[in-house]
Design a protein around this motif. Sequence first.
Motif, mmCIF file in Angstrom:
data_model
loop_
_atom_site.group_PDB
_atom_site.id
_atom_site.type_symbol
_atom_site.label_atom_id
_atom_site.label_comp_id
_atom_site.label_asym_id
_atom_site.label_seq_id
_atom_site.Cartn_x
_atom_site.Cartn_y
_atom_site.Cartn_z
ATOM 1 N N TYR A 11 0.931 -1.205 0.171
ATOM 2 C CA TYR A 11 -0.095 -0.059 0.031
ATOM 3 C C TYR A 11 0.880 1.222 -0.220
ATOM 4 O O TYR A 11 1.878 1.223 0.611
ATOM 5 C CB TYR A 11 -0.912 0.145 1.334
ATOM 6 C CG TYR A 11 -2.198 -0.766 1.289
ATOM 7 C CD1 TYR A 11 -2.920 -0.797 0.097
ATOM 8 C CD2 TYR A 11 -2.444 -1.393 2.433
ATOM 9 C CE1 TYR A 11 -4.142 -1.669 0.015
ATOM 10 C CE2 TYR A 11 -3.853 -2.378 2.398
ATOM 11 C CZ TYR A 11 -4.651 -2.093 1.434
ATOM 12 O OH TYR A 11 -5.733 -2.998 1.311
ATOM 13 N N TYR A 20 4.589 0.277 1.675
ATOM 14 C CA TYR A 20 4.942 -0.659 2.821
ATOM 15 C C TYR A 20 4.180 -1.925 2.337
ATOM 16 O O TYR A 20 3.139 -1.954 1.809
ATOM 17 C CB TYR A 20 4.545 -0.005 3.973
ATOM 18 C CG TYR A 20 3.090 0.176 4.420
ATOM 19 C CD1 TYR A 20 2.578 -0.799 4.952
ATOM 20 C CD2 TYR A 20 2.534 1.401 3.783
ATOM 21 C CE1 TYR A 20 1.182 -0.380 5.294
ATOM 22 C CE2 TYR A 20 1.121 1.665 4.072
ATOM 23 C CZ TYR A 20 0.552 0.953 4.829
ATOM 24 O OH TYR A 20 -0.946 0.927 5.023
ATOM 25 N N VAL A 22 1.887 -4.635 3.015
ATOM 26 C CA VAL A 22 0.834 -5.163 3.850
ATOM 27 C C VAL A 22 0.857 -6.879 3.529
ATOM 28 O O VAL A 22 0.273 -7.384 4.593
ATOM 29 C CB VAL A 22 -0.410 -4.763 3.370
ATOM 30 C CG1 VAL A 22 -1.581 -5.027 4.106
ATOM 31 C CG2 VAL A 22 -0.446 -3.309 2.922
ATOM 32 N N PRO A 41 -3.300 -10.334 14.984
ATOM 33 C CA PRO A 41 -3.509 -9.028 15.569
ATOM 34 C C PRO A 41 -4.173 -7.892 14.390
ATOM 35 O O PRO A 41 -4.084 -7.967 13.316
ATOM 36 C CB PRO A 41 -2.036 -8.411 16.013
ATOM 37 C CG PRO A 41 -1.187 -9.210 15.293
ATOM 38 C CD PRO A 41 -2.049 -10.487 14.866
ATOM 39 N N SER A 42 -4.947 -6.936 15.080
ATOM 40 C CA SER A 42 -5.450 -5.989 14.281
ATOM 41 C C SER A 42 -4.635 -5.103 13.436
ATOM 42 O O SER A 42 -3.260 -4.976 13.736
ATOM 43 C CB SER A 42 -6.203 -4.867 15.278
ATOM 44 O OG SER A 42 -6.801 -3.735 14.408
ATOM 45 N N GLY A 43 -4.760 -5.025 12.033
ATOM 46 C CA GLY A 43 -3.849 -4.366 11.158
ATOM 47 C C GLY A 43 -2.774 -5.240 10.585
ATOM 48 O O GLY A 43 -1.937 -4.693 9.504
ATOM 49 N N CYS A 44 -2.786 -6.568 10.912
ATOM 50 C CA CYS A 44 -1.840 -7.552 10.395
ATOM 51 C C CYS A 44 -2.067 -7.837 8.647
ATOM 52 O O CYS A 44 -1.174 -8.394 8.037
ATOM 53 C CB CYS A 44 -1.658 -8.781 11.213
ATOM 54 S SG CYS A 44 -2.923 -9.916 10.823
ATOM 55 N N GLY A 45 -3.288 -7.409 8.443
ATOM 56 C CA GLY A 45 -3.387 -7.628 6.861
ATOM 57 C C GLY A 45 -4.436 -8.920 6.594
ATOM 58 O O GLY A 45 -4.614 -9.187 5.287
ATOM 59 N N LYS A 46 -5.180 -9.092 7.456
ATOM 60 C CA LYS A 46 -6.278 -10.148 7.231
ATOM 61 C C LYS A 46 -7.392 -9.575 6.265
ATOM 62 O O LYS A 46 -7.943 -10.371 5.129
ATOM 63 C CB LYS A 46 -6.938 -10.569 8.471
ATOM 64 C CG LYS A 46 -6.065 -11.191 9.567
ATOM 65 C CD LYS A 46 -6.819 -11.595 11.049
ATOM 66 C CE LYS A 46 -7.462 -10.235 11.464
ATOM 67 N NZ LYS A 46 -6.711 -9.142 11.975
ATOM 68 N N SER A 47 -7.955 -8.528 6.305
ATOM 69 C CA SER A 47 -8.908 -8.119 5.493
ATOM 70 C C SER A 47 -8.507 -7.792 4.201
ATOM 71 O O SER A 47 -8.898 -8.068 2.960
ATOM 72 C CB SER A 47 -9.551 -7.045 5.852
ATOM 73 O OG SER A 47 -10.208 -6.969 7.119
ATOM 74 N N THR A 48 -7.343 -7.417 4.110
ATOM 75 C CA THR A 48 -6.630 -7.017 2.793
ATOM 76 C C THR A 48 -6.483 -8.405 1.825
ATOM 77 O O THR A 48 -6.572 -8.533 0.801
ATOM 78 C CB THR A 48 -5.216 -6.413 2.884
ATOM 79 O OG1 THR A 48 -5.505 -5.058 3.483
ATOM 80 C CG2 THR A 48 -4.512 -6.063 1.566
ATOM 81 N N GLN A 91 -17.115 -7.623 7.424
ATOM 82 C CA GLN A 91 -17.533 -6.798 8.903
ATOM 83 C C GLN A 91 -18.384 -5.706 8.798
ATOM 84 O O GLN A 91 -18.601 -5.185 9.693
ATOM 85 C CB GLN A 91 -16.105 -6.728 9.424
ATOM 86 C CG GLN A 91 -15.289 -5.994 8.961
ATOM 87 C CD GLN A 91 -13.771 -6.004 9.650
ATOM 88 O OE1 GLN A 91 -12.739 -5.914 8.814
ATOM 89 N NE2 GLN A 91 -13.625 -6.124 10.907
ATOM 90 N N HIS A 202 -10.708 -12.520 15.354
ATOM 91 C CA HIS A 202 -9.751 -12.240 16.797
ATOM 92 C C HIS A 202 -9.863 -13.218 17.598
ATOM 93 O O HIS A 202 -9.067 -13.451 18.520
ATOM 94 C CB HIS A 202 -10.152 -10.891 17.132
ATOM 95 C CG HIS A 202 -9.661 -9.591 16.303
ATOM 96 N ND1 HIS A 202 -10.522 -8.803 15.725
ATOM 97 C CD2 HIS A 202 -8.503 -9.001 16.107
ATOM 98 C CE1 HIS A 202 -10.088 -7.820 15.367
ATOM 99 N NE2 HIS A 202 -8.797 -7.909 15.592
HETATM 100 N N1 LIG Z 1 -6.772 1.205 1.209
HETATM 101 C C1 LIG Z 1 -5.479 1.140 1.952
HETATM 102 N N2 LIG Z 1 -4.632 2.237 1.737
HETATM 103 C C2 LIG Z 1 -3.588 2.065 2.528
HETATM 104 N N3 LIG Z 1 -3.532 1.339 3.756
HETATM 105 C C3 LIG Z 1 -4.435 0.560 4.000
HETATM 106 C C4 LIG Z 1 -5.535 0.459 3.264
HETATM 107 N N4 LIG Z 1 -6.449 -0.484 3.682
HETATM 108 C C5 LIG Z 1 -5.800 -0.980 4.920
HETATM 109 N N5 LIG Z 1 -4.679 -0.228 5.108
HETATM 110 C C6 LIG Z 1 -3.629 -0.613 6.029
HETATM 111 O O1 LIG Z 1 -3.221 -1.831 5.623
HETATM 112 C C7 LIG Z 1 -3.074 -2.504 7.004
HETATM 113 C C8 LIG Z 1 -3.506 -3.879 7.103
HETATM 114 O O2 LIG Z 1 -5.049 -3.756 7.011
HETATM 115 P P1 LIG Z 1 -5.991 -4.839 7.072
HETATM 116 O O3 LIG Z 1 -7.458 -4.211 7.071
HETATM 117 O O4 LIG Z 1 -5.884 -5.773 6.176
HETATM 118 O O5 LIG Z 1 -5.861 -5.284 8.547
HETATM 119 P P2 LIG Z 1 -6.476 -6.471 9.318
HETATM 120 O O6 LIG Z 1 -5.728 -7.571 9.809
HETATM 121 O O7 LIG Z 1 -7.955 -6.807 8.664
HETATM 122 O O8 LIG Z 1 -7.230 -5.772 10.765
HETATM 123 P P3 LIG Z 1 -8.592 -5.684 11.545
HETATM 124 O O9 LIG Z 1 -8.213 -6.977 12.418
HETATM 125 O O10 LIG Z 1 -8.248 -4.426 12.709
HETATM 126 O O11 LIG Z 1 -9.676 -5.751 10.725
HETATM 127 C C9 LIG Z 1 -3.150 -1.539 8.293
HETATM 128 O O12 LIG Z 1 -1.939 -0.971 8.588
HETATM 129 C C10 LIG Z 1 -4.175 -0.830 7.411
HETATM 130 O O13 LIG Z 1 -4.405 0.562 7.940
#
Ligand SMILES: Nc1ncnc2c1ncn2[C@@H]1O[C@H](COP(=O)(O)OP(=O)(O)OP(=O)(O)O)[C@@H](O)[C@H]1O
Length: 223
Positions: A11, A20, A22, A41-48, A91, A202
């Motif tokens: 991203y 950086y 993801v 953990p939150s922000g580790c990239g699961k939703s991505t 979610q 989580h």
């Molecule tokens: N469209 C985007 N552009 C830039 N950075 C992004 C974008 N979407 C998410 N991020 C960042 O990428 C990282 C991974 O986000 P992601 O949503 O995949 O995490 P997650 O594991 O699903 O977290 P959570 O458990 O809180 O849902 C986070 O640091 C988030 O801020």
Amino acid sequence: MLEAVEVSKKYWDRSSGRQYDVLQSCSLQIAAGEAVGMMGPSGCGKSTLARVLLRLLPTDSGRIIFQTQDVTQLSQKQLKPFRQQVQFISQRPESFFDPLLKLGASLREPLQIFDLPDSSEIIEAALATVKLSPALLDRYPHQVSGGEVQRLSIARALLLKPKLLILDEPTSMLDISVQAQILQLLKNIRRQEQMAFLFISHDKAVINYMCDRQLYMQEGRIT
Ligand SMILES: Nc1ncnc2c1ncn2[C@@H]1O[C@H](COP(=O)(O)OP(=O)(O)OP(=O)(O)O)[C@@H](O)[C@H]1O
Ligand SMILES: [Mg+2]
């Protein structure tokens, strides 16, 4: 059934103007009918990762293979069968409903897109599976509760008879009693339809309850 091979994704960080990582070389396999849990953990990239697997976001490198077909580079048109067979429960389910469309019309729309039989009986049967009353079909998304929206999104996904459901924290915004109902419901549906799940959460107890095996993600890597 679904396989990711060394999938990476960057991203842009607007504040620093730099890219950086993801997702870093993420590989996984989900067999037909299998329920795989994904924690981290939150922000580790699961939703991505979920969005990349669903071809809602492009990968920078790596491949996504669905039932022996490489879908990484397919056009939207070529993706049509994939779009039917792999469904997403988010979610934030309300963002998948058009606020200007009555819920009945929103449930019908995918049936029309995929040329599937569309009748009141089919829609009502799907609502019965998620224990909702047909009275909701005449309402707009803002006129139902969070638990009801999530059940509607499950009903809509099931109407397409998917082989795989990717569920991203499907109950995180619901209170504990509704959460338990929806998990039970998903578990029963999975057994009946022999569907595969990728279940992101989580909550270790939820993953243990729902899944055959679990993966752990940390800082963009599956460990
Ligand atoms: N469209 C985007 N552009 C830039 N950075 C992004 C974008 N979407 C998410 N991020 C960042 O990428 C990282 C991974 O986000 P992601 O949503 O995949 O995490 P997650 O594991 O699903 O977290 P959570 O458990 O809180 O849902 C986070 O640091 C988030 O801020
Ligand atoms: Mg997330």
